[in-house]
Design a protein around this motif. Structure first.
Motif, PDB file in Angstrom:
ATOM      1  N   SER A  35     -17.887   7.799  -5.248  1.00  0.00           N
ATOM      2  CA  SER A  35     -16.742   7.557  -4.357  1.00  0.00           C
ATOM      3  C   SER A  35     -15.419   7.531  -5.110  1.00  0.00           C
ATOM      4  CB  SER A  35     -16.927   6.249  -3.576  1.00  0.00           C
ATOM      5  OG  SER A  35     -18.074   6.311  -2.774  1.00  0.00           O
ATOM      6  N   LEU A  36     -15.203   8.563  -5.925  1.00  0.00           N
ATOM      7  CA  LEU A  36     -13.958   8.677  -6.693  1.00  0.00           C
ATOM      8  C   LEU A  36     -13.201   9.924  -6.273  1.00  0.00           C
ATOM      9  CD1 LEU A  36     -15.288   7.795 -10.257  1.00  0.00           C
ATOM     10  CD2 LEU A  36     -14.093   6.281  -8.650  1.00  0.00           C
ATOM     11  N   ALA A  37     -11.911   9.769  -6.091  1.00  0.00           N
ATOM     12  CA  ALA A  37     -11.053  10.892  -5.726  1.00  0.00           C
ATOM     13  C   ALA A  37      -9.756  10.807  -6.521  1.00  0.00           C
ATOM     14  CB  ALA A  37     -10.751  10.879  -4.235  1.00  0.00           C
ATOM     15  N   LYS A  38      -9.164  11.969  -6.756  1.00  0.00           N
ATOM     16  CA  LYS A  38      -7.851  12.004  -7.393  1.00  0.00           C
ATOM     17  C   LYS A  38      -6.813  12.100  -6.286  1.00  0.00           C
ATOM     18  CE  LYS A  38      -7.305  14.157 -11.227  1.00  0.00           C
ATOM     19  NZ  LYS A  38      -7.192  15.213 -12.254  1.00  0.00           N
ATOM     20  N   VAL A  39      -5.811  11.220  -6.344  1.00  0.00           N
ATOM     21  CA  VAL A  39      -4.737  11.237  -5.359  1.00  0.00           C
ATOM     22  C   VAL A  39      -3.398  11.440  -6.043  1.00  0.00           C
ATOM     23  CG1 VAL A  39      -5.960   9.801  -3.677  1.00  0.00           C
ATOM     24  CG2 VAL A  39      -4.467   8.728  -5.340  1.00  0.00           C
ATOM     25  N   ASP A  40      -2.482  11.992  -5.294  1.00  0.00           N
ATOM     26  CA  ASP A  40      -1.114  12.178  -5.758  1.00  0.00           C
ATOM     27  C   ASP A  40      -0.238  11.180  -5.015  1.00  0.00           C
ATOM     28  OD1 ASP A  40       1.680  13.214  -5.543  1.00  0.00           O
ATOM     29  OD2 ASP A  40       0.871  14.817  -6.803  1.00  0.00           O
ATOM     30  N   VAL A  41       0.393  10.310  -5.784  1.00  0.00           N
ATOM     31  CA  VAL A  41       1.331   9.338  -5.237  1.00  0.00           C
ATOM     32  C   VAL A  41       2.675   9.586  -5.891  1.00  0.00           C
ATOM     33  CG1 VAL A  41       1.945   6.900  -5.062  1.00  0.00           C
ATOM     34  CG2 VAL A  41      -0.435   7.596  -4.770  1.00  0.00           C
ATOM     35  N   ASN A  42       3.582  10.130  -5.124  1.00  0.00           N
ATOM     36  CA  ASN A  42       4.933  10.366  -5.630  1.00  0.00           C
ATOM     37  C   ASN A  42       4.946  11.195  -6.912  1.00  0.00           C
ATOM     38  OD1 ASN A  42       7.705   9.943  -5.166  1.00  0.00           O
ATOM     39  ND2 ASN A  42       7.769   8.400  -6.773  1.00  0.00           N
ATOM     40  N   GLY A  43       4.058  12.192  -6.989  1.00  0.00           N
ATOM     41  CA  GLY A  43       4.003  13.069  -8.159  1.00  0.00           C
ATOM     42  C   GLY A  43       3.119  12.585  -9.284  1.00  0.00           C
ATOM     43  N   VAL A  44       2.591  11.374  -9.168  1.00  0.00           N
ATOM     44  CA  VAL A  44       1.685  10.820 -10.170  1.00  0.00           C
ATOM     45  C   VAL A  44       0.264  10.945  -9.645  1.00  0.00           C
ATOM     46  CG1 VAL A  44       1.026   8.752 -11.465  1.00  0.00           C
ATOM     47  CG2 VAL A  44       3.436   9.176 -10.955  1.00  0.00           C
ATOM     48  N   ARG A  45      -0.608  11.519 -10.462  1.00  0.00           N
ATOM     49  CA  ARG A  45      -2.008  11.703 -10.035  1.00  0.00           C
ATOM     50  C   ARG A  45      -2.919  10.758 -10.793  1.00  0.00           C
ATOM     51  NH1 ARG A  45      -2.937  18.049  -8.651  1.00  0.00           N
ATOM     52  NH2 ARG A  45      -1.175  18.176  -7.217  1.00  0.00           N
ATOM     53  N   LEU A  96      -3.946   5.192   2.192  1.00  0.00           N
ATOM     54  CA  LEU A  96      -3.078   4.113   1.766  1.00  0.00           C
ATOM     55  C   LEU A  96      -3.724   3.489   0.540  1.00  0.00           C
ATOM     56  CD1 LEU A  96      -0.443   3.019   2.860  1.00  0.00           C
ATOM     57  CD2 LEU A  96      -1.738   1.311   4.119  1.00  0.00           C
ATOM     58  N   VAL A  97      -3.016   3.532  -0.603  1.00  0.00           N
ATOM     59  CA  VAL A  97      -3.569   3.134  -1.895  1.00  0.00           C
ATOM     60  C   VAL A  97      -2.954   1.811  -2.345  1.00  0.00           C
ATOM     61  CG1 VAL A  97      -3.851   3.798  -4.319  1.00  0.00           C
ATOM     62  CG2 VAL A  97      -3.789   5.562  -2.539  1.00  0.00           C
ATOM     63  N   HIS A  98      -3.818   0.936  -2.833  1.00  0.00           N
ATOM     64  CA  HIS A  98      -3.350  -0.308  -3.452  1.00  0.00           C
ATOM     65  C   HIS A  98      -4.149  -0.542  -4.720  1.00  0.00           C
ATOM     66  CE1 HIS A  98      -1.693  -4.224  -4.040  1.00  0.00           C
ATOM     67  NE2 HIS A  98      -2.913  -4.745  -4.059  1.00  0.00           N
ATOM     68  N   VAL A  99      -3.490  -0.528  -5.837  1.00  0.00           N
ATOM     69  CA  VAL A  99      -4.035  -0.820  -7.168  1.00  0.00           C
ATOM     70  C   VAL A  99      -5.392  -0.155  -7.397  1.00  0.00           C
ATOM     71  CG1 VAL A  99      -4.357  -2.631  -8.896  1.00  0.00           C
ATOM     72  CG2 VAL A  99      -2.843  -3.049  -6.995  1.00  0.00           C
ATOM     73  N   GLU A 139       5.399  -1.300  -7.292  1.00  0.00           N
ATOM     74  CA  GLU A 139       4.103  -0.810  -6.817  1.00  0.00           C
ATOM     75  C   GLU A 139       3.761   0.526  -7.475  1.00  0.00           C
ATOM     76  OE1 GLU A 139       0.609  -1.517  -4.649  1.00  0.00           O
ATOM     77  OE2 GLU A 139       2.310  -2.803  -5.093  1.00  0.00           O
ATOM     78  N   ILE A 140       4.742   1.400  -7.636  1.00  0.00           N
ATOM     79  CA  ILE A 140       4.516   2.671  -8.324  1.00  0.00           C
ATOM     80  C   ILE A 140       4.121   2.400  -9.770  1.00  0.00           C
ATOM     81  CG2 ILE A 140       5.642   4.772  -9.194  1.00  0.00           C
ATOM     82  CD1 ILE A 140       4.853   4.914  -6.252  1.00  0.00           C
ATOM     83  N   ASP A 141       4.773   1.440 -10.420  1.00  0.00           N
ATOM     84  CA  ASP A 141       4.400   1.068 -11.790  1.00  0.00           C
ATOM     85  C   ASP A 141       2.956   0.567 -11.838  1.00  0.00           C
ATOM     86  OD1 ASP A 141       6.839   1.787 -12.842  1.00  0.00           O
ATOM     87  OD2 ASP A 141       7.634  -0.271 -12.858  1.00  0.00           O
ATOM     88  N   ALA A 142       2.565  -0.247 -10.866  1.00  0.00           N
ATOM     89  CA  ALA A 142       1.181  -0.750 -10.818  1.00  0.00           C
ATOM     90  C   ALA A 142       0.209   0.402 -10.635  1.00  0.00           C
ATOM     91  CB  ALA A 142       1.026  -1.770  -9.691  1.00  0.00           C
ATOM     92  N   PHE A 143       0.561   1.363  -9.794  1.00  0.00           N
ATOM     93  CA  PHE A 143      -0.299   2.527  -9.592  1.00  0.00           C
ATOM     94  C   PHE A 143      -0.400   3.336 -10.880  1.00  0.00           C
ATOM     95  CE2 PHE A 143      -0.964   6.990  -8.403  1.00  0.00           C
ATOM     96  CZ  PHE A 143      -2.180   6.866  -7.764  1.00  0.00           C
ATOM     97  N   ASN A 144       0.719   3.519 -11.552  1.00  0.00           N
ATOM     98  CA  ASN A 144       0.727   4.278 -12.805  1.00  0.00           C
ATOM     99  C   ASN A 144      -0.183   3.652 -13.852  1.00  0.00           C
ATOM    100  OD1 ASN A 144       2.531   6.192 -11.874  1.00  0.00           O
ATOM    101  ND2 ASN A 144       4.306   5.191 -12.751  1.00  0.00           N
ATOM    102  N   GLY A 196       0.863  -1.167   0.000  1.00  0.00           N
ATOM    103  CA  GLY A 196       0.000   0.000   0.000  1.00  0.00           C
ATOM    104  C   GLY A 196       0.900   1.218   0.000  1.00  0.00           C
ATOM    105  N   ILE A 197       0.648   2.149  -0.883  1.00  0.00           N
ATOM    106  CA  ILE A 197       1.470   3.343  -1.017  1.00  0.00           C
ATOM    107  C   ILE A 197       0.664   4.554  -0.558  1.00  0.00           C
ATOM    108  CG2 ILE A 197       2.724   4.807  -2.646  1.00  0.00           C
ATOM    109  CD1 ILE A 197       3.974   2.077  -2.329  1.00  0.00           C
ATOM    110  N   PRO A 198       1.241   5.398   0.291  1.00  0.00           N
ATOM    111  CA  PRO A 198       0.523   6.606   0.724  1.00  0.00           C
ATOM    112  C   PRO A 198       0.293   7.576  -0.436  1.00  0.00           C
ATOM    113  CG  PRO A 198       2.295   6.105   2.242  1.00  0.00           C
ATOM    114  CD  PRO A 198       2.485   5.222   1.041  1.00  0.00           C
TER     115      PRO A 198
END
Length: 90
Positions: A18-28, A48-51, A80-85, A4-6
């Motif tokens: 129930s949709l939100a835009k999040v920023d994870v390490n500069g990727v939204r 905490l975001v997972h996929v 994990e960042i690649d999966a989020f991207n 899980g990535i913050p």
């Protein structure tokens, strides 16, 4: 490994869905926050975001500590960042 990535909530895109835009390490990305419907998420909250799904609400200190530890994992963090991207809720 599943991590899980913050991510920081930067926009509530669609409260009804129930949709939100999040920023994870500069990727939204737009993710589902349905599992946290009772948490009253607002802009600048950390989750905490997972996929593509917010799994839990966390505070900023916990987010930074988690990011620091996850980054030490090297390749697993990058995977994990690649999966989020590559995840995107339509």
């Amino acid at each position: 490994m599943c991590l899980g990535i913050p991510g920081r909530v930067v926009e509530i895109v669609d409260a009804e869905q129930s949709l939100a835009k999040v920023d994870v390490n500069g990727v939204r990305r737009v993710i589902s926050v349905r599992l946290l419907a009772d948490e009253g998420l607002v802009v600048d909250d950390w989750v905490l975001v997972h996929v593509g799904f917010a799994m839990s609400k966390i505070d900023e200190r916990e987010a930074q500590l988690t990011l620091d530890q996850v980054k030490k994992m090297g390749a697993d963090y990058l995977n994990e960042i690649d999966a989020f991207n590559s995840s995107q809720i339509a």
